[in-house]
Design a protein around this motif. Structure first.
Motif, PDB file in Angstrom:
ATOM      1  N   ALA A   1     -62.011  -1.693  -4.218  1.00 11.27           N
ATOM      2  CA  ALA A   1     -61.672  -2.723  -3.074  1.00 11.27           C
ATOM      3  C   ALA A   1     -60.517  -3.406  -3.138  1.00 11.27           C
ATOM      4  CB  ALA A   1     -62.965  -3.488  -3.018  1.00 11.27           C
ATOM      5  N   ARG A   2     -60.430  -3.980  -4.694  1.00 13.29           N
ATOM      6  CA  ARG A   2     -59.226  -4.652  -4.388  1.00 13.29           C
ATOM      7  C   ARG A   2     -58.021  -3.873  -4.590  1.00 13.29           C
ATOM      8  NH1 ARG A   2     -62.296  -6.878  -8.623  1.00 13.29           N
ATOM      9  NH2 ARG A   2     -61.628  -5.616 -10.313  1.00 13.29           N
ATOM     10  N   MET A   3     -57.898  -2.663  -4.976  1.00 10.66           N
ATOM     11  CA  MET A   3     -56.540  -1.890  -4.820  1.00 10.66           C
ATOM     12  C   MET A   3     -56.369  -1.420  -3.522  1.00 10.66           C
ATOM     13  SD  MET A   3     -55.351  -1.529  -8.132  1.00 10.66           S
ATOM     14  CE  MET A   3     -54.521   0.015  -8.225  1.00 10.66           C
ATOM     15  N   ALA A   4     -57.484  -0.915  -2.867  1.00  6.34           N
ATOM     16  CA  ALA A   4     -57.370  -0.815  -1.410  1.00  6.34           C
ATOM     17  C   ALA A   4     -56.950  -1.413  -0.511  1.00  6.34           C
ATOM     18  CB  ALA A   4     -58.543   0.066  -0.991  1.00  6.34           C
ATOM     19  N   GLY A   5     -57.547  -2.909  -0.877  1.00  5.89           N
ATOM     20  CA  GLY A   5     -57.003  -3.776  -0.062  1.00  5.89           C
ATOM     21  C   GLY A   5     -55.512  -4.448  -0.043  1.00  5.89           C
ATOM     22  N   ASP A   6     -55.066  -4.433  -1.449  1.00  8.47           N
ATOM     23  CA  ASP A   6     -53.593  -4.576  -1.611  1.00  8.47           C
ATOM     24  C   ASP A   6     -52.827  -3.523  -0.939  1.00  8.47           C
ATOM     25  OD1 ASP A   6     -53.663  -7.016  -2.878  1.00  8.47           O
ATOM     26  OD2 ASP A   6     -53.995  -6.080  -4.898  1.00  8.47           O
ATOM     27  N   TYR A   7     -53.181  -2.286  -1.055  1.00 11.21           N
ATOM     28  CA  TYR A   7     -52.651  -1.081  -0.312  1.00 11.21           C
ATOM     29  C   TYR A   7     -52.448  -1.469   1.129  1.00 11.21           C
ATOM     30  CZ  TYR A   7     -51.495   3.727   1.288  1.00 11.21           C
ATOM     31  OH  TYR A   7     -51.073   4.857   1.873  1.00 11.21           O
TER      32      TYR A   7
ATOM     33  N   VAL B   1     -59.275   3.658   6.599  1.00 14.20           N
ATOM     34  CA  VAL B   1     -60.009   3.842   5.408  1.00 14.20           C
ATOM     35  C   VAL B   1     -61.072   4.826   5.423  1.00 14.20           C
ATOM     36  CG1 VAL B   1     -59.809   1.585   4.566  1.00 14.20           C
ATOM     37  CG2 VAL B   1     -61.817   2.187   6.000  1.00 14.20           C
ATOM     38  N   LYS B   2     -61.087   5.902   4.678  1.00 14.16           N
ATOM     39  CA  LYS B   2     -61.954   7.018   4.615  1.00 14.16           C
ATOM     40  C   LYS B   2     -62.561   7.312   3.126  1.00 14.16           C
ATOM     41  CE  LYS B   2     -57.686   9.948   4.182  1.00 14.16           C
ATOM     42  NZ  LYS B   2     -56.812  10.865   4.905  1.00 14.16           N
ATOM     43  N   TYR B   3     -63.646   8.238   3.171  1.00 12.47           N
ATOM     44  CA  TYR B   3     -64.240   8.987   3.969  1.00 12.47           C
ATOM     45  C   TYR B   3     -65.636   8.556   4.018  1.00 12.47           C
ATOM     46  CZ  TYR B   3     -60.414  12.349   3.764  1.00 12.47           C
ATOM     47  OH  TYR B   3     -59.144  13.004   3.439  1.00 12.47           O
TER      48      TYR B   3
ATOM     49  N   VAL C   1     -69.603  -0.641  -1.245  1.00 12.80           N
ATOM     50  CA  VAL C   1     -68.954  -1.953  -1.488  1.00 12.80           C
ATOM     51  C   VAL C   1     -67.184  -1.943  -1.084  1.00 12.80           C
ATOM     52  CG1 VAL C   1     -68.054  -3.215  -3.461  1.00 12.80           C
ATOM     53  CG2 VAL C   1     -70.306  -2.354  -3.476  1.00 12.80           C
ATOM     54  N   PRO C   2     -66.355  -0.980  -1.295  1.00 16.53           N
ATOM     55  CA  PRO C   2     -65.161  -1.035  -0.829  1.00 16.53           C
ATOM     56  C   PRO C   2     -65.168  -1.149   0.672  1.00 16.53           C
ATOM     57  CG  PRO C   2     -65.335   0.683  -2.532  1.00 16.53           C
ATOM     58  CD  PRO C   2     -66.793   0.340  -2.065  1.00 16.53           C
ATOM     59  N   TYR C   3     -65.890  -0.230   1.404  1.00 20.58           N
ATOM     60  CA  TYR C   3     -65.882  -0.489   2.824  1.00 20.58           C
ATOM     61  C   TYR C   3     -66.213  -1.935   3.284  1.00 20.58           C
ATOM     62  CZ  TYR C   3     -65.365   4.670   3.148  1.00 20.58           C
ATOM     63  OH  TYR C   3     -64.884   5.821   3.060  1.00 20.58           O
ATOM     64  N   LYS C   4     -67.289  -2.183   3.028  1.00 23.06           N
ATOM     65  CA  LYS C   4     -67.819  -3.713   3.393  1.00 23.06           C
ATOM     66  C   LYS C   4     -66.656  -4.801   3.122  1.00 23.06           C
ATOM     67  CE  LYS C   4     -71.909  -3.387   1.137  1.00 23.06           C
ATOM     68  NZ  LYS C   4     -73.122  -4.103   0.735  1.00 23.06           N
ATOM     69  N   HIS C   5     -65.738  -4.682   2.035  1.00 24.90           N
ATOM     70  CA  HIS C   5     -64.717  -5.458   1.838  1.00 24.90           C
ATOM     71  C   HIS C   5     -63.500  -5.169   2.447  1.00 24.90           C
ATOM     72  CE1 HIS C   5     -67.110  -6.810  -1.720  1.00 24.90           C
ATOM     73  NE2 HIS C   5     -66.132  -7.717  -1.890  1.00 24.90           N
ATOM     74  N   MET C   6     -63.600  -3.858   3.030  1.00 26.33           N
ATOM     75  CA  MET C   6     -62.241  -3.449   3.707  1.00 26.33           C
ATOM     76  C   MET C   6     -62.363  -3.651   5.443  1.00 26.33           C
ATOM     77  SD  MET C   6     -59.907  -2.502   1.646  1.00 26.33           S
ATOM     78  CE  MET C   6     -58.817  -1.610   2.524  1.00 26.33           C
ATOM     79  N   PHE C   7     -63.640  -3.878   6.013  1.00 28.19           N
ATOM     80  CA  PHE C   7     -63.732  -3.912   7.261  1.00 28.19           C
ATOM     81  C   PHE C   7     -62.812  -4.543   8.161  1.00 28.19           C
ATOM     82  CE2 PHE C   7     -68.320  -2.211   7.172  1.00 28.19           C
ATOM     83  CZ  PHE C   7     -67.984  -0.931   7.020  1.00 28.19           C
ATOM     84  N   ARG C   8     -62.611  -5.825   7.720  1.00 27.34           N
ATOM     85  CA  ARG C   8     -61.666  -6.670   8.435  1.00 27.34           C
ATOM     86  C   ARG C   8     -60.292  -6.398   8.305  1.00 27.34           C
ATOM     87  NH1 ARG C   8     -63.359 -12.817   6.583  1.00 27.34           N
ATOM     88  NH2 ARG C   8     -61.899 -13.333   8.466  1.00 27.34           N
TER      89      ARG C   8
ATOM     90  N   VAL D   1     -61.964   3.451  10.604  1.00 27.75           N
ATOM     91  CA  VAL D   1     -62.729   3.977   9.592  1.00 27.75           C
ATOM     92  C   VAL D   1     -62.836   5.481  10.064  1.00 27.75           C
ATOM     93  CG1 VAL D   1     -65.026   4.097   8.414  1.00 27.75           C
ATOM     94  CG2 VAL D   1     -64.042   1.886   8.796  1.00 27.75           C
ATOM     95  N   MET D   2     -62.753   6.503   8.937  1.00 28.17           N
ATOM     96  CA  MET D   2     -62.744   7.842   9.332  1.00 28.17           C
ATOM     97  C   MET D   2     -64.184   8.284   8.302  1.00 28.17           C
ATOM     98  SD  MET D   2     -60.215  10.975   8.143  1.00 28.17           S
ATOM     99  CE  MET D   2     -58.900  10.343   9.172  1.00 28.17           C
ATOM    100  N   PRO D   3     -65.177   8.795   9.102  1.00 33.69           N
ATOM    101  CA  PRO D   3     -66.225   9.399   8.315  1.00 33.69           C
ATOM    102  C   PRO D   3     -65.750  10.606   7.654  1.00 33.69           C
ATOM    103  CG  PRO D   3     -66.803   8.975  10.746  1.00 33.69           C
ATOM    104  CD  PRO D   3     -65.268   8.780  10.714  1.00 33.69           C
TER     105      PRO D   3
END
Length: 314
Positions: free
Chosen positions: A134-140, A153-155, A175-182, A187-189
């Protein structure tokens, strides 16, 4: 109102018909997903499609997992997500997102279909620890946004949870999705089947996964786009696209048989079957184009952005 706007045909350089793509741009598609181009081919394609489109701006998408070189052949390689995740280098994740966005924007690409936020499944993932991912994806994603490009964000719901129960996924995959939603533009299923959630449908064609799990249980309020249809090897893409729309997918990405999908969307819209879905999708498209065009920055040249990528490790 052009219902074709919810479709983003795939375009394969050296294979797809340029004149057909221009006709589709005139027909009102929302954008294109490009594959196998050089930087110069990308710039030329983007310019001609933008000129043909009835809108002020098409959304040109890069369907990537690691970096832009997957779709633009001469784009420099960047460190893998796995490599960055192994060092928990959040600054590196930010720089990767920023430089990726600068390269994309210099070519006229406005939407990176990244990052992968699956937990420890394969190399596009940032790691196995959900909070670290979640932290890495958030910074990316912060880097991508500061570079003036949209993200995805996917998948969902996370390929590593394919045989897990919902309770097991709550502590890991979600967990990463819930932190990334905002922070997520979309979002890609996944195009895989999750038998413990919906054994009869791929995630991107599952009402219980998209409407029930993603939007209701996890309270995601943003845009949902389809996994690229051509990768799923679905024989009847038009029928699959219609099912996806009814399940809550707002934009249909990269069908090979884009004409059939466009015909279906226009036919179903004229019948009144998908009017609300199309209106909602077009509203999101207009929001995205406004966001891209509002980024107050002068794009880097291709040469400058590519040089930044080559110097990433220095």
């Amino acid at each position: 109102m052009k219902p074709a706007r919810i479709v983003f045909p795939g375009f394969w350089f050296g294979e797809s018909d340029w004149s057909l793509a221009k006709e589709q741009a005139k027909r009102g598609v929302g954008g294109f997903c490009i594959y196998g181009a050089t930087a110069e081919q990308t710039r030329q394609f983007v310019q001609e499609m933008q000129e043909a489109s009835p809108y002020g701006h098409l959304l040109i998408c890069a369907d990537i997992e690691e970096d832009l070189s997957e779709v633009v052949k001469d784009a420099p390689l960047l460190p893998s997500n796995e490599e960055l995740g192994s060092t928990t280098d959040t600054e590196g994740a930010y720089r990767k997102g920023l430089i990726s966005a600068r390269m994309a924007r210099s070519l006229g690409i406005s939407w990176l279909l990244a990052p992968v936020v699956d937990v420890g499944y394969q190399s596009p993932a940032f790691g196995e620890n959900p909070m670290a991912v979640a932290r890495m994806a958030g910074d990316y994603v912060a880097g991508v946004s500061n570079g003036g490009v949209l993200n995805c964000v996917k998948y969902f719901p996370g390929v590593s949870g394919i045989l897990k129960t919902l309770a097991q996924m709550e502590d890991a995959e979600f967990v990463p999705y819930k932190h990334m939603f905002r922070r997520a533009d979309a979002v890609m299923p996944s195009d895989m089947v999750f038998p413990n959630i919906d054994p009869s449908s791929r995630a991107m064609m599952s009402e219980s996964i998209i409407k029930g799990l993603l939007k209701k249980r996890l309270n995601y309020k943003g845009c949902v786009i389809g996994a690229p249809l051509h990768k799923s090897r679905i024989k009847n893409e038009a029928a699959a696209a219609l099912k996806m729309i009814h399940c809550g997918v707002e934009m249909i990405m990269a069908p090979r048989d884009s004409q059939a999908v466009l015909d279906m969307v226009e036919r179903e819209f004229d019948k009144g079957n998908i009017v609300d879905a199309v209106i909602h999708s077009i509203s999101n498209h207009e929001m995205f184009t406004s966001k891209v065009m509002s980024f107050a920055m002068t794009p880097f040249s291709v040469e400058e952005s590519f040089e930044q990528a080559r110097n990433f490790r220095k």
